[in-house]
Design a protein around this motif. Structure first.
Motif, mmCIF file in Angstrom:
data_model
loop_
_atom_site.group_PDB
_atom_site.id
_atom_site.type_symbol
_atom_site.label_atom_id
_atom_site.label_comp_id
_atom_site.label_asym_id
_atom_site.label_seq_id
_atom_site.Cartn_x
_atom_site.Cartn_y
_atom_site.Cartn_z
ATOM 1 N N GLU A 84 18.020 -8.158 -8.305
ATOM 2 C CA GLU A 84 18.668 -8.659 -9.521
ATOM 3 C C GLU A 84 19.665 -9.763 -9.196
ATOM 4 O O GLU A 84 19.731 -10.786 -9.894
ATOM 5 C CB GLU A 84 19.366 -7.511 -10.241
ATOM 6 N N ALA A 85 20.426 -9.594 -8.113
ATOM 7 C CA ALA A 85 21.464 -10.568 -7.766
ATOM 8 C C ALA A 85 20.875 -11.916 -7.361
ATOM 9 O O ALA A 85 21.520 -12.957 -7.540
ATOM 10 C CB ALA A 85 22.326 -10.019 -6.625
ATOM 11 N N ASN A 87 16.988 -2.007 -2.538
ATOM 12 C CA ASN A 87 17.820 -2.810 -1.648
ATOM 13 C C ASN A 87 16.920 -3.839 -0.972
ATOM 14 O O ASN A 87 15.750 -3.571 -0.715
ATOM 15 C CB ASN A 87 18.491 -1.915 -0.597
ATOM 16 N N LEU A 88 17.465 -5.023 -0.700
ATOM 17 C CA LEU A 88 16.706 -6.079 -0.044
ATOM 18 C C LEU A 88 17.626 -6.814 0.925
ATOM 19 O O LEU A 88 18.689 -7.295 0.521
ATOM 20 C CB LEU A 88 16.147 -7.062 -1.078
ATOM 21 N N ASN A 141 18.675 -16.064 1.985
ATOM 22 C CA ASN A 141 20.044 -16.177 2.477
ATOM 23 C C ASN A 141 21.026 -15.437 1.562
ATOM 24 O O ASN A 141 21.921 -14.732 2.039
ATOM 25 C CB ASN A 141 20.426 -17.653 2.586
ATOM 26 N N GLN A 142 20.849 -15.571 0.261
ATOM 27 C CA GLN A 142 21.730 -14.884 -0.686
ATOM 28 C C GLN A 142 21.649 -13.365 -0.527
ATOM 29 O O GLN A 142 22.653 -12.658 -0.690
ATOM 30 C CB GLN A 142 21.359 -15.279 -2.109
ATOM 31 N N PRO A 151 27.222 -9.371 1.506
ATOM 32 C CA PRO A 151 27.668 -7.973 1.580
ATOM 33 C C PRO A 151 27.828 -7.334 0.194
ATOM 34 O O PRO A 151 28.948 -7.069 -0.273
ATOM 35 C CB PRO A 151 29.006 -8.067 2.314
ATOM 36 N N PHE A 152 26.710 -7.102 -0.479
ATOM 37 C CA PHE A 152 26.769 -6.443 -1.782
ATOM 38 C C PHE A 152 27.187 -4.983 -1.612
ATOM 39 O O PHE A 152 26.947 -4.364 -0.574
ATOM 40 C CB PHE A 152 25.397 -6.496 -2.469
ATOM 41 N N GLY A 153 27.792 -4.424 -2.645
ATOM 42 C CA GLY A 153 28.180 -3.031 -2.602
ATOM 43 C C GLY A 153 26.982 -2.099 -2.641
ATOM 44 O O GLY A 153 25.888 -2.485 -3.064
#
Length: 208
Positions: free
Chosen positions: A104-105, A39-40, A90-91, A95-97
């Motif tokens: 990766e995102a 997680n980041l 910023n990306q 709110p990723f799951g």
């Protein structure tokens, strides 16, 4: 103007508090969940609180993945957010799951750390590898619990890209670290000045 900060009736368009306590360094925290998934996430309430031993903290509004992961594994890494990584930083706040890798995102590279299992961001010039000391559930003056959590960690290993070292010191203007201001504002450190500390001075502001 002067207003009661408890009721927070300031009459302005937005709460000015974050604009007043600024600039703030950004804690770009990488962590692993209990299943080993990375997680980041960036935290604008972040800072160093001790230089001996090296201790840093980040504070979260709500029990978010970073806090839960540190509680579960006892480790995290603070990656230096710089100007050339501003978009990815910023990306990564989206709110990723749960279980989705922000590495990766955002197209960032997880690289093995030296002393902890949590990966650092391969593209950053500096990273602080930390082991968890304690998590404080913050309360207000009345003793009421808030939905705010402060995580303290001791730095056990530091990565510095040799390219940012000049004459034995880190060149901050080359790094161009990001800082958080109020509202939607950010700043970048690209200019510095020096002042000699007064003899016999005991204040912390001018400490080396």
């Amino acid at each position: 103007m002067n207003y009661d900060a408890i009721t927070n009736r300031h009459g302005l368009r937005h709460d000015p508090f974050k604009a007043i306590v600024a600039p703030r360094p950004i804690g770009w925290i990488s962590s692993l969940d209990a299943e080993g998934r990375p997680n980041l996430a960036p935290y604008s309430f972040f800072n160093a609180v001790s230089d001996n031993p090296h201790i840093v903290m980040f504070s979260s509004s709500g029990w978010k993945d970073s806090v839960a992961n540190v509680e579960a594994t006892g480790e995290f890494v603070c990656n230096l957010a710089t100007w050339n990584l501003r978009e990815q930083m910023n990306q990564s706040s989206a709110p990723f799951g749960a279980g989705v890798s922000e590495f990766e995102a955002t197209g960032l590279t997880p690289v093995a750390s030296a002393a902890v299992k949590v990966p650092r961001v391969g593209e950053v010039p500096i990273a602080l590898e930390c082991r968890h000391l304690q998590t404080l559930h913050l309360t207000d003056l009345e003793g009421a619990e808030t939905d705010r959590w402060m995580v303290l960690g001791q730095v056990v290993s530091i990565y510095i890209d040799d390219a940012v070292i000049r004459d034995g010191m880190i060149d901050v203007t080359d790094l161009r670290p990001l800082a958080r201001l109020g509202y939607r504002d950010y700043s970048v450190v690209d200019a510095v000045f020096q002042m000699d500390r007064p003899k016999g001075g005991g204040g912390e502001a001018s400490g080396a």
